[in-house]
Design a protein around this motif. Structure first.
Motif, PDB file in Angstrom:
ATOM      1  N   ASN A  53      -9.583  48.507 -10.078  1.00 41.72           N
ATOM      2  CA  ASN A  53      -9.456  47.531 -11.161  1.00 41.72           C
ATOM      3  C   ASN A  53     -10.007  48.119 -12.451  1.00 41.72           C
ATOM      4  N   SER A  96     -17.755  46.091  -9.396  1.00 45.93           N
ATOM      5  CA  SER A  96     -18.157  44.900 -10.138  1.00 45.93           C
ATOM      6  C   SER A  96     -19.016  45.278 -11.338  1.00 45.93           C
ATOM      7  N   GLU A 336     -11.216  38.096 -12.333  1.00 48.77           N
ATOM      8  CA  GLU A 336     -11.320  37.325 -11.107  1.00 48.77           C
ATOM      9  C   GLU A 336     -12.399  36.258 -11.211  1.00 48.77           C
ATOM     10  N   ALA A 398      -7.119  35.715  -9.427  1.00 50.83           N
ATOM     11  CA  ALA A 398      -6.992  37.090  -9.904  1.00 50.83           C
ATOM     12  C   ALA A 398      -5.829  37.144 -10.873  1.00 50.83           C
ATOM     13  N   SER A 434     -17.116  39.187  -8.572  1.00 50.94           N
ATOM     14  CA  SER A 434     -16.508  40.143  -9.486  1.00 50.94           C
ATOM     15  C   SER A 434     -17.472  40.451 -10.619  1.00 50.94           C
TER      16      SER A 434
END
Length: 486
Positions: A53, A96, A336, A398, A434
């Motif tokens: 991500n 994260s 998220e 998401a 997240s």
């Protein structure tokens, strides 16, 4: 002592040292490990820290790609000596917190998986993906407690709880861990099990990377005789009917069936079937641990809702990842949010339909409800730090978007969270947290109050300088009282 100032000072000195790969810091790090050591100027540095991500981007001072557990021990010992924070990454799906400063350990080379079919145990190295575990187990007629995506790292997924399509029958993946090999903040390699270092064995299964680097783990497997499942997409009035019927239908399902219900706005892309492009659809997934005939009977009330796309059918276990069919890469940053719901009553359904249904204005992405209950509601045979087992559903959002649209997307997500607030338990599950959940109060919400108190005291005992803080950090806490037994 929190160690924050000393860690920051150590990171600054390392940054100055790392400007010249021939300096003392670089020389010590490279001489300590057999694997690759990379600094910002080195080719391949960015590729080694890139995650799934791109919403979170690392800027470490150095990256170590270890060849074995000895490399990890040496790296942690040097980081501890220099007061540098240590971050850990395998596939990059669970990023994260950004690894800014310090040393990032990328475990991707440690990918071995071995199966003991007699004992029904898999030994999984730190960098193995869940797909590799599933395929190795399936060759022996066995199954791991995998998640919706098979591309995630097996260790991170499991130690954060591990919630997937076998959950209502077999519980969380963390409940099936037999043993863990952990490099502690002091660089020791410990074997954790129900009989060895029991406090850390309890804490790591839920506390994830807060207590060290897991180099491998042993997980129990289950027999997989039959599997029926798939995904169906509903549009318009059929979608509305499915959403309204879902709570009562799901409440009557046996534990052998695990389902999800999701509102999805799909992009106008050639990979998306034309009827779904640019529209809001409701996706129903199901995984039933049984035969096709009984699976079809259980699913019949949903099939009666109206026209749908997709299919359900018998599946070999190694194809279980096709049920959710998660994308292999995230081309845009993904934002998220998550929470747990007590249950789905009429008021919650109406709020969901109003804000996420076919007539709502949503950014591309998914708003998903994962059915809990069954074995997920029962305590683990060997206790761990995965709590909040009384929730009925997990809510997960998401939404991919360019960085300049992040504020708008987060605002829409917050609107939905606010609307559902009366139905939320206030808790979360560690795996679904997240970059929006880094604040101390959000981290606390991932655990029961008693479990968090115990985790904080164990953190003080085992990592008082908070060396492992590039994560959803459990800060070192008060140790004036002994850690409570869960």
């Amino acid at each position: 002592m929190s160690g924050r100032s000393s860690i920051n000072e150590g990171s600054a000195s390392a940054a100055q040292a790392a400007d010249d790969p021939g300096d003392h810091f670089a020389t010590r790090l490279r001489s300590a490990v057999k694997g690759a050591v990379l600094f910002p100027r080195d080719p391949g540095f960015t590729a080694e820290h890139a995650g799934f991500n791109p919403a979170v981007r690392h800027t470490p001072e150095a990256i170590v790609v270890p060849d074995d557990a000895g490399d990890i021990r040496a790296t942690v010992r040097l980081a501890s000596l220099l007061g540098l924070p240590v971050a850990v990454q395998a596939t990059g799906h669970g990023i994260s917190a950004a690894a800014d400063g310090g040393i990032l350990i990328n475990t991707r080379r440690l990918g071995s998986v071995t199966i003991d079919p007699v004992e029904r145990v898999a030994r999984v190295a730190a960098g193995a993906r869940m797909r590799e575990v599933v395929e190795a187990a399936a060759a022996h007629g066995l199954a791991a407690i995998n998640g919706a995506s098979l591309d995630v790292g097996a260790v991170g997924y499991t130690l954060g709880g591990g919630l997937g399509p076998l959950g209502r029958k077999h519980g969380y993946a963390a409940d099936h861990v037999r043993a863990i090999d952990l490099v502690t903040p002091g660089g020791r390699l410990l074997r954790l099990s129900p009989d060895q270092h029991e406090d850390l064995f309890w804490a790591v299964r839920g506390g994830k990377s807060n207590f060290g680097v897991v180099t491998s783990m042993e997980i129990g497997l289950v027999t997989m005789a039959a599997l029926y499942g798939g995904a169906l997409f509903f549009l318009g009035e059929a979608a509305d009917r499915v959403v309204r019927a879902y709570p009562a239908w799901a409440a009557e399902l046996p534990e052998e069936m695990t389902t999800t219900l999701a509102f999805m706005r799909l992009p106008e892309a050639p990979t998306v079937p034309p009827p779904l492009q640019g529209r809001v659809a409701v996706r129903l997934t199901a995984a039933y641990l049984g035969g096709e005939e009984e699976g079809e009977r259980l699913l019949a009330p949903m099939l009666a809702a109206g026209p749908k796309l997709g299919s359900m059918g018998a599946l070999p276990y190694e194809k279980i990842g096709t049920i959710a069919n998660d994308p292999p890469v995230a081309p845009l940053p993904v934002y998220e949010r998550t929470g747990l719901l007590h249950t789905l009553d009429d008021a919650a359904v109406e709020r969901l339909l109003a804000l996420a249904g076919p007539d709502a204005t949503l950014p591309p992405g998914v708003i998903e409800l994962r059915q809990l209950g069954g074995a997920l509601a029962r305590p683990a045979a060997v206790p761990n730090a995965i709590g909040h087992r009384d929730a009925g559903f997990l809510l997960f959002m998401a939404n991919p978007a360019p960085a300049d649209q992040a504020r708008e997307v987060k605002g829409l997500q917050q609107n939905l969270m606010d609307a559902l607030e009366p139905h939320l338990t206030g808790g979360m599950l560690p795996n679904f947290m997240s970059s929006s959940d880094l604040a101390p109060e959000r981290v606390r919400a991932a655990y029961t109050p008693a479990d968090y108190e115990r985790l904080a005291r164990l953190k003080q005992l085992h990592d008082p300088r908070n060396l492992f803080r590039v994560n959803h950090n459990i800060e070192p806490g008060d140790v004036t009282r002994p850690a409570a037994t869960p």
